[in-house]
Write a protein that holds these residues in place. Structure first.
Motif, PDB file in Angstrom:
ATOM      1  N   ASN A 217       0.804  -1.224   0.000  1.00  0.00           N
ATOM      2  CA  ASN A 217       0.000   0.000   0.000  1.00  0.00           C
ATOM      3  C   ASN A 217       0.837   1.274   0.000  1.00  0.00           C
ATOM      4  N   SER A 218       2.144   1.148   0.145  1.00  0.00           N
ATOM      5  CA  SER A 218       2.981   2.347   0.199  1.00  0.00           C
ATOM      6  C   SER A 218       3.132   2.954  -1.189  1.00  0.00           C
ATOM      7  N   ALA A 219       3.546   4.196  -1.210  1.00  0.00           N
ATOM      8  CA  ALA A 219       3.730   4.893  -2.485  1.00  0.00           C
ATOM      9  C   ALA A 219       4.939   4.330  -3.220  1.00  0.00           C
ATOM     10  N   ALA A 220       4.922   4.464  -4.539  1.00  0.00           N
ATOM     11  CA  ALA A 220       6.010   3.933  -5.353  1.00  0.00           C
ATOM     12  C   ALA A 220       7.251   4.828  -5.288  1.00  0.00           C
ATOM     13  N   THR A 221       7.072   6.081  -4.887  1.00  0.00           N
ATOM     14  CA  THR A 221       8.207   6.992  -4.813  1.00  0.00           C
ATOM     15  C   THR A 221       8.500   7.327  -3.361  1.00  0.00           C
ATOM     16  N   SER A 222       9.701   7.755  -3.131  1.00  0.00           N
ATOM     17  CA  SER A 222      10.126   8.137  -1.792  1.00  0.00           C
ATOM     18  C   SER A 222       9.892   9.625  -1.589  1.00  0.00           C
ATOM     19  N   VAL A 223       9.890  10.043  -0.344  1.00  0.00           N
ATOM     20  CA  VAL A 223       9.758  11.461  -0.037  1.00  0.00           C
ATOM     21  C   VAL A 223      10.975  12.214  -0.567  1.00  0.00           C
ATOM     22  N   ILE A 224      12.122  11.580  -0.569  1.00  0.00           N
ATOM     23  CA  ILE A 224      13.354  12.208  -1.049  1.00  0.00           C
ATOM     24  C   ILE A 224      13.250  12.504  -2.549  1.00  0.00           C
ATOM     25  N   ASP A 225      12.510  11.678  -3.291  1.00  0.00           N
ATOM     26  CA  ASP A 225      12.355  11.913  -4.726  1.00  0.00           C
ATOM     27  C   ASP A 225      11.600  13.209  -5.004  1.00  0.00           C
ATOM     28  N   ARG A 226      10.778  13.658  -4.055  1.00  0.00           N
ATOM     29  CA  ARG A 226       9.965  14.850  -4.274  1.00  0.00           C
ATOM     30  C   ARG A 226      10.636  16.127  -3.800  1.00  0.00           C
ATOM     31  N   VAL A 227      11.880  16.076  -3.356  1.00  0.00           N
ATOM     32  CA  VAL A 227      12.551  17.267  -2.834  1.00  0.00           C
ATOM     33  C   VAL A 227      12.737  18.314  -3.923  1.00  0.00           C
ATOM     34  N   GLY A 228      13.121  17.921  -5.122  1.00  0.00           N
ATOM     35  CA  GLY A 228      13.410  18.867  -6.185  1.00  0.00           C
ATOM     36  C   GLY A 228      12.205  19.359  -6.944  1.00  0.00           C
ATOM     37  N   GLU A 229      11.010  18.862  -6.668  1.00  0.00           N
ATOM     38  CA  GLU A 229       9.817  19.266  -7.420  1.00  0.00           C
ATOM     39  C   GLU A 229       9.445  20.706  -7.099  1.00  0.00           C
ATOM     40  N   GLU A 230       8.862  21.354  -8.090  1.00  0.00           N
ATOM     41  CA  GLU A 230       8.376  22.718  -7.909  1.00  0.00           C
ATOM     42  C   GLU A 230       7.083  22.678  -7.114  1.00  0.00           C
ATOM     43  N   THR A 231       6.905  23.663  -6.257  1.00  0.00           N
ATOM     44  CA  THR A 231       5.664  23.775  -5.508  1.00  0.00           C
ATOM     45  C   THR A 231       4.790  24.829  -6.159  1.00  0.00           C
ATOM     46  N   ALA A 232       3.521  24.819  -5.811  1.00  0.00           N
ATOM     47  CA  ALA A 232       2.588  25.797  -6.364  1.00  0.00           C
ATOM     48  C   ALA A 232       2.959  27.185  -5.839  1.00  0.00           C
ATOM     49  N   PRO A 233       2.900  28.203  -6.694  1.00  0.00           N
ATOM     50  CA  PRO A 233       3.261  29.546  -6.229  1.00  0.00           C
ATOM     51  C   PRO A 233       2.291  30.028  -5.160  1.00  0.00           C
ATOM     52  N   ALA A 234       2.820  30.765  -4.209  1.00  0.00           N
ATOM     53  CA  ALA A 234       1.993  31.289  -3.127  1.00  0.00           C
ATOM     54  C   ALA A 234       1.134  32.423  -3.653  1.00  0.00           C
TER      55      ALA A 234
END
Length: 133
Positions: A75-92
């Motif tokens: 049931n765990s996600a296929a990606t790690s939390v570390i994989d999402r470090v470089g992703e862009e976040t939604a602008p504030a």
């Protein structure tokens, strides 16, 4: 499914603790001697029965723990939390939230002439560490 396994695991753990505490001390590891007899079953018969129950509960606890590990891994996600470090976040957004009804605005409580507004970043870009590309 995980919740059901977790409940079963907790029940098994409590039962295992209770059964181990009911057993007669044979080694005197803490200097506490074993109690005398006087029960319906003989001391040896009770130890054998409680020993079998302890083994059964221990095996059931181990099997439930392994099953829970397998279900959680599926049931765990296929990606790690570390994989999402470089992703862009939604602008504030620059919208301000309205004050709650009946409460004064925070700026009304500040002394006149005080400047407590946060400094804006150049281009309104969020602060982030440099990329390691």
């Amino acid at each position: 499914m995980e919740n059901v396994l977790l409940v079963i695991l907790l029940i098994l753990a409590l039962a295992l603790i209770a059964i181990v505490l009911m057993q007669r001390s044979e080694g005197g590891g803490l200097g506490i001697g074993g109690g005398g007899g006087g029960g319906v079953m003989s001391a040896r018969g009770a130890a054998t029965a409680l020993g079998k129950v302890t083994w059964g509960l221990g095996i059931a606890f181990l099997a439930t723990s392994l099953a829970m590990t397998i279900v959680s891994a599926r049931n765990s996600a296929a990606t790690s939390v570390i994989d999402r470090v470089g992703e862009e976040t939604a602008p504030a957004t620059t919208e301000t939230t309205p004050a709650a009804p009946g409460l004064p605005d925070v700026t009304d409580l500040m002394p006149p002439g005080s400047n407590t507004a946060p400094a804006e970043t150049p281009g309104d870009a969020p602060l982030a560490p440099p990329r390691a590309d």
